[in-house]
Design an enzyme around this catalytic site. Structure first.
Site, short mmCIF file in Angstrom:
data_model
loop_
_atom_site.label_atom_id
_atom_site.label_comp_id
_atom_site.label_asym_id
_atom_site.label_seq_id
_atom_site.Cartn_x
_atom_site.Cartn_y
_atom_site.Cartn_z
N GLU A 1 88.94 8.23 -15.88
CA GLU A 1 88.25 7.67 -14.72
C GLU A 1 87.03 6.86 -15.14
OE1 GLU A 1 89.26 10.74 -15.27
OE2 GLU A 1 89.51 11.89 -13.44
N CYS B 1 86.56 10.34 -20.28
CA CYS B 1 87.70 10.55 -19.40
C CYS B 1 88.28 9.21 -18.93
CB CYS B 1 87.28 11.32 -18.16
SG CYS B 1 86.78 13.02 -18.45
N CYS C 1 82.93 12.88 -13.90
CA CYS C 1 83.56 11.66 -13.35
C CYS C 1 83.25 11.52 -11.87
CB CYS C 1 85.05 11.65 -13.61
SG CYS C 1 85.44 11.35 -15.35
N GLU D 1 89.63 10.35 -26.68
CA GLU D 1 88.98 11.52 -27.27
C GLU D 1 88.27 11.18 -28.57
OE1 GLU D 1 91.91 14.69 -27.31
OE2 GLU D 1 91.66 14.93 -25.12
N ASN E 1 92.02 8.44 -21.01
CA ASN E 1 91.03 9.24 -21.75
C ASN E 1 91.08 8.89 -23.23
OD1 ASN E 1 93.61 10.53 -21.71
ND2 ASN E 1 92.70 12.46 -22.34
N CYS F 1 87.12 15.35 -13.08
CA CYS F 1 86.14 16.35 -13.49
C CYS F 1 84.78 16.07 -12.83
CB CYS F 1 86.00 16.37 -15.01
SG CYS F 1 84.95 15.06 -15.67
N1 THU Z 1 90.13 14.31 -18.71
C1 THU Z 1 90.13 13.11 -18.05
O1 THU Z 1 90.45 12.07 -18.62
N2 THU Z 1 89.77 13.12 -16.74
C2 THU Z 1 89.40 14.21 -16.05
O2 THU Z 1 88.97 14.10 -14.90
C3 THU Z 1 89.53 15.55 -16.65
C4 THU Z 1 89.75 15.56 -18.11
C5 THU Z 1 90.50 14.32 -20.14
C6 THU Z 1 89.37 14.61 -21.07
C7 THU Z 1 90.10 15.16 -22.29
O3 THU Z 1 90.50 14.09 -23.10
C8 THU Z 1 91.35 15.81 -21.70
O4 THU Z 1 91.46 15.32 -20.37
C9 THU Z 1 91.29 17.32 -21.67
O5 THU Z 1 90.12 17.76 -21.09
#
Ligand code: THU
Length: 149
Positions: free
Chosen positions: A60, A58, A101, A49, A47, A98
């Site tokens: 994925e 994310c 994704c 940000e 991920n 999520c």
């Molecule tokens: N996140 C992911 O990388 N994948 C997911 O399926 C759920 C959330 C990340 C996004 C953000 O950087 C952190 O987790 C908190 O939400």
């Protein structure tokens, strides 16, 4: 392509490795993903940000974008591992992909079949499900076939 137990374990291991590339100064929740495509290649991601939180991508999708861009557009399996920074082994939760994704991965289903989803707490402790189970009755490319008739 047959997804062996050895390959599943390898994907989980690679997801843990990929998690180290997470850029998550805001949530401090670090996620790694490793994606196997039908040509036998593995793409990884974490991920990334953004100060404008909604611009975050994310793990994925980082991996899926790299695969699709490389021309590997049939996804066989994805391993995901996510937890707060600093957590070790059994402290880690099962972090399922999520909603965005799930939809993003669904675009690249293999011709026949499903995408195996592996969600790990430790390299030896992971759960297995499928994208169809996580996103039933999904909307996909076939729903837009009428545009090409
Ligand atoms: N996140 C992911 O990388 N994948 C997911 O399926 C759920 C959330 C990340 C996004 C953000 O950087 C952190 O987790 C908190 O939400």
């Amino acid at each position: 392509m047959v997804l062996t137990e050895e390959m599943k374990a390898k994907l989980v291991k690679e997801a843990f490795e990929a998690r180290r590339g997470s850029y998550s100064p805001y949530s401090r929740f670090q996620v790694g993903a490793a994606l196997l495509t039908s040509d036998g290649r593995i793409f990884t991601g974490a991920n990334i940000e953004n100060a404008s939180y909604g611009a975050t991508i994310c793990a994925e999708r980082t991996a899926a974008v790299e695969a699709a861009f490389s021309g590997s557009r049939e996804f066989i399996a994805i391993a995901v591992v996510g937890s707060e920074e600093g957590s070790e082994d059994e402290e880690m939760a099962y972090a399922y992909p999520c909603g965005i994704c799930r939809q993003f991965l669904r675009e690249f289903l293999p011709q026949t079949g499903d995408v195996t989803v592996l969600v790990a707490r430790t390299p030896d402790n992971y759960r297995e499900t499928t994208l169809n189970a996580l996103l039933p009755h999904s909307f996909g490319p076939q729903d837009l076939d009428y545009l090409h008739q």
